[in-house]
Design a protein around this motif. Structure first.
Motif, PDB file in Angstrom:
ATOM      1  N   ALA A   1      12.486 -20.435  66.863  1.00 53.50           N
ATOM      2  CA  ALA A   1      11.244 -19.526  67.004  1.00 53.50           C
ATOM      3  C   ALA A   1       9.923 -21.016  66.581  1.00 53.50           C
ATOM      4  O   ALA A   1      10.756 -21.707  66.268  1.00 53.50           O
ATOM      5  N   GLY A   2       9.048 -20.470  67.211  1.00 49.67           N
ATOM      6  CA  GLY A   2       8.223 -21.305  66.780  1.00 49.67           C
ATOM      7  C   GLY A   2       8.030 -22.930  68.061  1.00 49.67           C
ATOM      8  O   GLY A   2       7.036 -23.780  68.128  1.00 49.67           O
ATOM      9  N   THR A   3       8.928 -22.574  69.159  1.00 52.84           N
ATOM     10  CA  THR A   3       8.922 -23.559  70.191  1.00 52.84           C
ATOM     11  C   THR A   3       9.191 -23.588  71.580  1.00 52.84           C
ATOM     12  O   THR A   3       8.967 -23.620  72.970  1.00 52.84           O
ATOM     13  N   GLU A   4       7.826 -22.208  71.688  1.00 54.34           N
ATOM     14  CA  GLU A   4       7.633 -21.956  72.850  1.00 54.34           C
ATOM     15  C   GLU A   4       6.674 -22.036  73.820  1.00 54.34           C
ATOM     16  O   GLU A   4       5.366 -22.974  73.367  1.00 54.34           O
ATOM     17  N   ARG A   5       7.203 -22.295  75.548  1.00 52.20           N
ATOM     18  CA  ARG A   5       5.614 -23.003  75.911  1.00 52.20           C
ATOM     19  C   ARG A   5       6.033 -22.526  77.402  1.00 52.20           C
ATOM     20  O   ARG A   5       7.634 -21.869  77.538  1.00 52.20           O
ATOM     21  N   GLU A   6       4.687 -23.258  78.457  1.00 54.79           N
ATOM     22  CA  GLU A   6       5.161 -22.318  79.952  1.00 54.79           C
ATOM     23  C   GLU A   6       5.492 -23.472  80.721  1.00 54.79           C
ATOM     24  O   GLU A   6       4.731 -24.432  80.215  1.00 54.79           O
ATOM     25  N   ILE A   7       6.146 -23.006  81.510  1.00 58.55           N
ATOM     26  CA  ILE A   7       6.182 -23.824  82.731  1.00 58.55           C
ATOM     27  C   ILE A   7       5.395 -23.298  83.816  1.00 58.55           C
ATOM     28  O   ILE A   7       6.478 -22.099  84.461  1.00 58.55           O
ATOM     29  N   PRO A   8       4.414 -23.677  84.802  1.00 62.88           N
ATOM     30  CA  PRO A   8       4.410 -23.215  86.096  1.00 62.88           C
ATOM     31  C   PRO A   8       5.473 -22.565  87.041  1.00 62.88           C
ATOM     32  O   PRO A   8       6.582 -23.682  86.617  1.00 62.88           O
ATOM     33  N   ALA A   9       5.594 -21.116  87.532  1.00 58.63           N
ATOM     34  CA  ALA A   9       6.363 -21.520  88.523  1.00 58.63           C
ATOM     35  C   ALA A   9       5.645 -20.082  89.012  1.00 58.63           C
ATOM     36  O   ALA A   9       4.919 -18.864  88.593  1.00 58.63           O
ATOM     37  N   ASP A  10       5.708 -20.750  90.837  1.00 55.38           N
ATOM     38  CA  ASP A  10       5.576 -19.424  91.962  1.00 55.38           C
ATOM     39  C   ASP A  10       7.084 -18.716  92.351  1.00 55.38           C
ATOM     40  O   ASP A  10       7.162 -17.822  92.911  1.00 55.38           O
ATOM     41  N   LEU A  11       7.986 -19.291  92.329  1.00 51.92           N
ATOM     42  CA  LEU A  11       9.162 -19.411  92.755  1.00 51.92           C
ATOM     43  C   LEU A  11      10.355 -19.123  91.758  1.00 51.92           C
ATOM     44  O   LEU A  11      10.858 -19.759  91.124  1.00 51.92           O
ATOM     45  N   VAL A  12      10.710 -18.245  91.291  1.00 53.40           N
ATOM     46  CA  VAL A  12      12.121 -18.131  90.153  1.00 53.40           C
ATOM     47  C   VAL A  12      13.691 -17.846  90.724  1.00 53.40           C
ATOM     48  O   VAL A  12      13.886 -17.043  91.263  1.00 53.40           O
ATOM     49  N   LEU A  13      14.510 -19.092  90.645  1.00 57.07           N
ATOM     50  CA  LEU A  13      15.321 -18.918  91.227  1.00 57.07           C
ATOM     51  C   LEU A  13      16.661 -18.504  90.689  1.00 57.07           C
ATOM     52  O   LEU A  13      17.285 -19.291  89.407  1.00 57.07           O
ATOM     53  N   LEU A  14      18.117 -17.090  90.213  1.00 53.25           N
ATOM     54  CA  LEU A  14      18.604 -17.505  89.024  1.00 53.25           C
ATOM     55  C   LEU A  14      20.053 -17.697  89.751  1.00 53.25           C
ATOM     56  O   LEU A  14      20.729 -17.009  90.545  1.00 53.25           O
ATOM     57  N   ALA A  15      20.348 -18.724  89.453  1.00 51.00           N
ATOM     58  CA  ALA A  15      21.681 -19.370  89.437  1.00 51.00           C
ATOM     59  C   ALA A  15      22.326 -19.465  88.132  1.00 51.00           C
ATOM     60  O   ALA A  15      23.181 -20.190  87.631  1.00 51.00           O
ATOM     61  N   LEU A  16      22.593 -18.422  87.840  1.00 51.96           N
ATOM     62  CA  LEU A  16      23.385 -18.176  86.364  1.00 51.96           C
ATOM     63  C   LEU A  16      24.810 -18.200  86.630  1.00 51.96           C
ATOM     64  O   LEU A  16      25.441 -17.194  85.432  1.00 51.96           O
TER      65      LEU A  16
ATOM     66  N   LEU B   1      16.360 -21.734  87.262  1.00 53.96           N
ATOM     67  CA  LEU B   1      17.686 -21.965  86.481  1.00 53.96           C
ATOM     68  C   LEU B   1      19.788 -21.806  87.035  1.00 53.96           C
ATOM     69  O   LEU B   1      19.537 -20.552  87.226  1.00 53.96           O
ATOM     70  N   GLY B   2      20.009 -22.245  85.863  1.00 60.36           N
ATOM     71  CA  GLY B   2      21.252 -22.635  85.212  1.00 60.36           C
ATOM     72  C   GLY B   2      21.566 -23.792  86.104  1.00 60.36           C
ATOM     73  O   GLY B   2      21.188 -23.936  87.706  1.00 60.36           O
ATOM     74  N   GLY B   3      22.761 -24.337  85.942  1.00 63.38           N
ATOM     75  CA  GLY B   3      22.978 -25.939  87.108  1.00 63.38           C
ATOM     76  C   GLY B   3      24.010 -25.411  87.998  1.00 63.38           C
ATOM     77  O   GLY B   3      24.538 -24.159  88.661  1.00 63.38           O
ATOM     78  N   GLY B   4      24.913 -26.089  88.049  1.00 61.36           N
ATOM     79  CA  GLY B   4      26.482 -25.920  88.927  1.00 61.36           C
ATOM     80  C   GLY B   4      25.916 -25.899  90.132  1.00 61.36           C
ATOM     81  O   GLY B   4      24.708 -25.901  90.712  1.00 61.36           O
TER      82      GLY B   4
END
Ligand SMILES: Cc1cc2nc3c(=O)[nH]c(=O)nc-3n(C[C@H](O)[C@H](O)[C@H](O)COP(=O)(O)OP(=O)(O)OC[C@H]3O[C@@H](n4cnc5c(N)ncnc54)[C@H](O)[C@@H]3O)c2cc1C
Ligand code: SF4
Length: 485
Positions: A383-398, A288-291
């Motif tokens: 609202a109304g645009t929610e979806r799921e993305i499979p993830a076993d590891l999430v990295l916060l680069a915010l 999550l997050g670019g840079g």
């Protein structure tokens, strides 16, 4: 001027090749292949030696770019490295890691691709180290004054080298077990191998700078004790408080700050044993997050054998060309393809993360996201645009919210600005006499080139404080900007 017709004869930018993706993701070595001297000379020869070299202002260090382009074109590498070192203590770092705002300001860039300034820079310093031209420069006399530099990132190292060469007795304190700050444990080896750091530290040690790793100032010894023992203190502690994402599921195992992940990987690459290492191997990874931090996570995850890597950004995708509101010579926000982006994975924009989702065993299995909508200038999930993305590891680069300041406030009464950075005046001095702030700690998370520039300028301010005058160069007042970088 290198070649009066160079920019007419050679109109293309040429850079050394990057190693093939399937090969380079098998290791953590740098991605570039060895440069070709003839190609480098052609590129240096494109420099027009402009009457007003805008690249000087584009570079926060004020590097003397046309001068060393000319010298490299003429094959005078030894003179070139002297001109380079006149403004930059560590061109081996910036030549590999700088986003090169100088190139955005290159006059040739108005109607042609800019000169490959950064490549010329790194070639000069690599040739100089390889030829034994980079030798220690110990001071001719000692002043008898002592300076403590806290933090061993590029700001602390630049300040320490300048002050040591000015004759002060300098000790660099670092809470990590190794010296280098983010150069050591943030930035992966595929962007800069640590041998470059080691050879510069060897030079600094030979010049007389003392290094004290494993010392957490404020805890192992208090800031006011340190201040009592030294004639001046430079606070160069970086800005590493990470921005969090406090949404449902944040505390699930598998959701980590980017720096937790990168530090462990860098330690492993350095040969350390890392217990319970966070690894991307065999996992669906979401960054999550670019840079820079996000790109470093992507490159690391591919090297660890991730099943998939998805990079999500909450904002809009930058355009390919300069936006109108960032005309030349400003450093523009454009769509960047770093080496890590070439290596796989995919990037999505205008995505807001709503929730981290667990499976029945309480382990992370997905993230729930929605399209980003702009409401009254705020970014919210549509609202109304929610979806799921499979993830076993999430990295916060915010990003980072600023420096750790509690102990500095309690023990030295250092103030914090409304942006969360350590307060200092234009000459890097804090309200506490003899205490100065340089680098990200005062500026907020920024760039290596700014950290070096601030370290140099803060050193000049310290020297003036101790001696009443200084001959050290002072490139910039605190918090200066160069063409909006
Ligand atoms: C993952 C990542 C990748 C990046 N990539 C790039 C890039 O490619 N190019 C670029 O230009 N910039 C990049 N940056 C930004 C760049 O690294 C920083 O702007 C730069 O390192 C700041 O230098 P600094 O000396 O101010 O602080 P830092 O490099 O952050 O060093 C501060 C040091 O102070 C130490 N410290 C803190 N508190 C104490 C204490 N109380 N006692 C003792 N020691 C202490 C810390 O342990 C740390 O080692 C990146 C940043 C990150 C996070
Ligand atoms: S330090 Fe950065 S901005 Fe300055 S000349 Fe080098 S690449 Fe360009």
């Amino acid at each position: 001027m290198a070649d009066p017709k160079g920019f007419l004869k050679v109109t293309e930018r040429e850079l050394p090749k990057r190693r093939p993706v399937p090969v380079r993701i098998m290791d953590f070595k740098e991605v570039y292949e060895q440069g070709d001297p003839a190609q480098l000379r052609r590129q240096a020869g494109r420099c027009m030696d402009c009457g007003i070299p805008f690249c000087h202002q584009g570079c926060p260090l004020g590097n003397l770019i046309p001068e060393w382009n000319d010298l490299m074109y003429r094959g005078e590498g030894r003179a070139a490295v002297e001109r380079l070192h006149a403004t930059n203590n560590f061109p081996e770092f910036t030549g590999r890691l700088c986003p090169a705002p100088c190139e955005s300001a290159c006059v040739l860039g108005i109607n042609q691709p800019a000169v490959t300034i950064k490549q010329v820079e790194v070639s000069i310093i690599d040739q100089a180290f390889g030829s034994g031209w980079v030798q220690p420069q110990p001071p001719g006399r000692l002043t008898g004054k002592t300076v403590a530099v806290v933090g061993s990132g590029p700001a602390g190292l630049a300040a320490a080298q300048q002050l040591t060469r000015a004759g002060h007795t300098v000790a660099v304190f670092e809470r990590d077990d190794r010296i280098g700050g983010l150069l050591r444990y943030g930035i992966p080896d595929f962007k800069m191998e640590k041998k470059h750091l080691e050879q510069r530290l060897a030079q600094m040690t030979a010049e007389g700078t003392r290094f004290r790793a494993g010392m957490n100032i404020g805890v192992d010894i208090t800031w006011d004790q340190l201040r009592e023992r030294y004639d001046a203190v430079v606070v160069a502690t970086g800005a590493m408080v990470p921005r969090d994402l406090p949404i449902p599921g944040r505390d699930l195992p598998g959701v980590h700050f980017a720096m937790e992940y990168l530090v462990q990987s860098n330690r492993r690459v350095a040969g350390d044993e890392v217990f319970d290492q966070i690894s991307a191997e065999g996992k669906h990874v979401v960054v999550l997050g670019g840079g820079d931090t996000g790109a470093d996570c992507i490159g690391t995850a591919h090297r660890q054998g991730a099943l998939s890597v998805t990079n999500l950004a909450i904002g809009k995708q930058p355009g390919q060309a300069r936006p109108e509101h960032q005309p030349w010579p400003m450093h523009p926000t454009v769509f960047e393809v770093q080496s890590a982006h070439e290596e796989g994975g995919h990037r999505e924009y205008l995505v807001s993360t709503v929730e981290f989702v667990a499976n029945d065993s309480g382990e992370l299995r997905a993230i729930r996201v929605a399209e980003t909508e702009y409401l009254d200038g705020r970014r919210v999930p549509k609202a109304g645009t929610e979806r799921e993305i499979p993830a076993d590891l999430v990295l916060l680069a915010l990003g980072f919210t600023g420096p750790e300041s509690q102990e500095l406030d309690e023990q030295l009464e250092l103030a914090v600005t409304d942006r969360g950075n350590l307060d200092r005046d234009a000459a890097y001095a804090t309200a506490s006499p003899g205490v100065f702030v340089a680098g990200d700690a005062g500026r907020g998370q920024s760039l290596i080139v700014w950290a070096i520039a601030e370290g140099r300028a803060a050193a000049a301010a310290v020297d003036r404080y101790l001696e009443g005058e200084t001959s050290l160069p002072s490139p910039i007042p605190a918090n200066a900007r160069a063409f909006a970088v």
